[in-house]
Scaffold this motif. Structure first.
Motif, PDB file in Angstrom:
ATOM      1  N   PRO A  12       0.815  -1.214   0.000  1.00  0.00           N
ATOM      2  CA  PRO A  12       0.000   0.000   0.000  1.00  0.00           C
ATOM      3  C   PRO A  12       0.848   1.264   0.000  1.00  0.00           C
ATOM      4  N   THR A  13       0.308   2.304  -0.593  1.00  0.00           N
ATOM      5  CA  THR A  13       1.009   3.586  -0.670  1.00  0.00           C
ATOM      6  C   THR A  13       0.101   4.710  -0.193  1.00  0.00           C
ATOM      7  N   VAL A  14       0.730   5.788   0.223  1.00  0.00           N
ATOM      8  CA  VAL A  14       0.009   7.011   0.556  1.00  0.00           C
ATOM      9  C   VAL A  14       0.875   8.172   0.081  1.00  0.00           C
ATOM     10  N   GLU A  15       0.214   9.218  -0.396  1.00  0.00           N
ATOM     11  CA  GLU A  15       0.919  10.412  -0.854  1.00  0.00           C
ATOM     12  C   GLU A  15       0.176  11.644  -0.356  1.00  0.00           C
ATOM     13  N   VAL A  16       0.946  12.611   0.117  1.00  0.00           N
ATOM     14  CA  VAL A  16       0.408  13.880   0.590  1.00  0.00           C
ATOM     15  C   VAL A  16       1.148  14.986  -0.149  1.00  0.00           C
ATOM     16  N   ARG A  17       0.424  16.050  -0.527  1.00  0.00           N
ATOM     17  CA  ARG A  17       1.012  17.169  -1.274  1.00  0.00           C
ATOM     18  C   ARG A  17       0.658  18.488  -0.612  1.00  0.00           C
ATOM     19  N   THR A  18       1.524  19.483  -0.828  1.00  0.00           N
ATOM     20  CA  THR A  18       1.219  20.835  -0.405  1.00  0.00           C
ATOM     21  C   THR A  18       1.893  21.823  -1.344  1.00  0.00           C
ATOM     22  N   TRP A  19       1.321  23.008  -1.440  1.00  0.00           N
ATOM     23  CA  TRP A  19       1.914  24.104  -2.207  1.00  0.00           C
ATOM     24  C   TRP A  19       2.640  25.001  -1.226  1.00  0.00           C
ATOM     25  N   THR A 109       8.263  22.611  -9.518  1.00  0.00           N
ATOM     26  CA  THR A 109       8.310  24.071  -9.446  1.00  0.00           C
ATOM     27  C   THR A 109       7.406  24.696 -10.488  1.00  0.00           C
ATOM     28  N   GLY A 110       7.073  25.958 -10.230  1.00  0.00           N
ATOM     29  CA  GLY A 110       6.251  26.709 -11.171  1.00  0.00           C
ATOM     30  C   GLY A 110       5.323  27.638 -10.429  1.00  0.00           C
ATOM     31  N   GLY A 111       4.888  28.662 -11.123  1.00  0.00           N
ATOM     32  CA  GLY A 111       3.933  29.585 -10.531  1.00  0.00           C
ATOM     33  C   GLY A 111       4.485  30.368  -9.364  1.00  0.00           C
ATOM     34  N   GLY A 112       5.799  30.511  -9.298  1.00  0.00           N
ATOM     35  CA  GLY A 112       6.405  31.299  -8.231  1.00  0.00           C
ATOM     36  C   GLY A 112       6.557  30.567  -6.920  1.00  0.00           C
ATOM     37  N   GLY A 113       6.388  29.261  -6.924  1.00  0.00           N
ATOM     38  CA  GLY A 113       6.527  28.503  -5.686  1.00  0.00           C
ATOM     39  C   GLY A 113       6.899  27.070  -5.970  1.00  0.00           C
ATOM     40  N   THR A 114       6.594  26.208  -5.021  1.00  0.00           N
ATOM     41  CA  THR A 114       7.011  24.811  -5.114  1.00  0.00           C
ATOM     42  C   THR A 114       5.888  23.905  -4.618  1.00  0.00           C
ATOM     43  N   GLU A 115       5.568  22.888  -5.401  1.00  0.00           N
ATOM     44  CA  GLU A 115       4.685  21.839  -4.894  1.00  0.00           C
ATOM     45  C   GLU A 115       5.585  20.754  -4.319  1.00  0.00           C
ATOM     46  N   LEU A 116       5.322  20.389  -3.070  1.00  0.00           N
ATOM     47  CA  LEU A 116       6.093  19.341  -2.401  1.00  0.00           C
ATOM     48  C   LEU A 116       5.170  18.175  -2.122  1.00  0.00           C
ATOM     49  N   SER A 117       5.616  16.979  -2.486  1.00  0.00           N
ATOM     50  CA  SER A 117       4.858  15.781  -2.148  1.00  0.00           C
ATOM     51  C   SER A 117       5.749  14.841  -1.348  1.00  0.00           C
ATOM     52  N   GLN A 118       5.105  14.116  -0.454  1.00  0.00           N
ATOM     53  CA  GLN A 118       5.773  13.037   0.268  1.00  0.00           C
ATOM     54  C   GLN A 118       4.949  11.787   0.020  1.00  0.00           C
ATOM     55  N   TRP A 119       5.629  10.730  -0.367  1.00  0.00           N
ATOM     56  CA  TRP A 119       4.995   9.461  -0.738  1.00  0.00           C
ATOM     57  C   TRP A 119       5.672   8.362   0.056  1.00  0.00           C
ATOM     58  N   MET A 120       4.913   7.336   0.413  1.00  0.00           N
ATOM     59  CA  MET A 120       5.529   6.166   1.026  1.00  0.00           C
ATOM     60  C   MET A 120       4.809   4.908   0.588  1.00  0.00           C
ATOM     61  N   GLN A 121       5.589   3.845   0.556  1.00  0.00           N
ATOM     62  CA  GLN A 121       5.062   2.508   0.236  1.00  0.00           C
ATOM     63  C   GLN A 121       5.411   1.590   1.389  1.00  0.00           C
ATOM     64  N   MET A 122       4.439   0.869   1.868  1.00  0.00           N
ATOM     65  CA  MET A 122       4.659  -0.117   2.913  1.00  0.00           C
ATOM     66  C   MET A 122       5.078  -1.433   2.259  1.00  0.00           C
ATOM     67  N   GLY A 123       6.127  -2.052   2.801  1.00  0.00           N
ATOM     68  CA  GLY A 123       6.557  -3.346   2.285  1.00  0.00           C
ATOM     69  C   GLY A 123       7.339  -3.229   0.996  1.00  0.00           C
ATOM     70  N   PRO A 124       7.659  -4.344   0.385  1.00  0.00           N
ATOM     71  CA  PRO A 124       7.171  -5.693   0.626  1.00  0.00           C
ATOM     72  C   PRO A 124       7.896  -6.439   1.744  1.00  0.00           C
TER      73      PRO A 124
END
Length: 169
Positions: A12-19, A109-124
């Motif tokens: 399983p994976t989960v991803e979170v993003r923010t500007w 990058t773009g629009g004068g800022g930064t989109e940051l994402s953090q992703w993780m995968q559990m396992g295998p």
């Protein structure tokens, strides 16, 4: 937030993003400073580079010590598996060929800022969660769901910290 998988073997994976209203260089410096991470996490207690490494590079290793009310205390060695300065920083926990988890920060990058994402995968590979699943296999989906929600919450908090630090400078 994006979440996938119901069983541990699904990886399983989960991803979170923010500007973030800050240039990517500022965000990148925070993402790559693993020494900041324990102050942003409810579980991670300490992190230190190993083998004389002073920062991320493919193949570099670091030791992390964590604590969780249900799992106790533990330490893991992580291996940097992907590193593209200004774009991607990823590591595998324990065995890079069969990790207990994979974590990744990605910047866009773009629009004068930064989109940051953090992703993780559990396992295998096996982890502390595997022990709980072994004891209660009939509750595997609930165990995985609860842990993924914890990861989602902790990742959201981490990104909020990075955003606050980057925008304050």
């Amino acid at each position: 937030m994006k979440w996938t998988g119901a069983h541990y073997t699904d990886k399983p994976t989960v991803e979170v993003r923010t500007w973030i209203d800050a240039p990517p260089e500022r965000v990148w410096a925070l993402v790559c400073d693993i020494g900041l991470m324990p102050g942003m996490s409810e579980e991670l207690r300490s992190v230190e580079w190993l083998d004389g490494a002073t920062g991320p590079a493919v193949g570099a290793r670091f030791l992390g010590r964590s604590k969780h009310p249900a799992f106790g205390e533990w330490a893991t060695t992580s291996y940097v598996i992907e590193y593209e300065p200004g774009r991607v920083f990823a590591w595998a926990v324990q065995d890079p060929a069969e990790p207990s988890a994979v974590w990744r920060f990605r910047l866009h990058t773009g629009g004068g800022g930064t989109e940051l994402s953090q992703w993780m995968q559990m396992g295998p590979g096996r982890s502390g969660l595997s022990v709980a699943i072994d004891r209660m296999p009939e509750k595997e989906q609930k165990i995985v769901f609860v842990r993924m929600r914890e990861f989602e919450h902790n990742m959201t908090v981490t990104l909020e910290h990075i955003k606050r630090l980057a925008e304050a400078r």
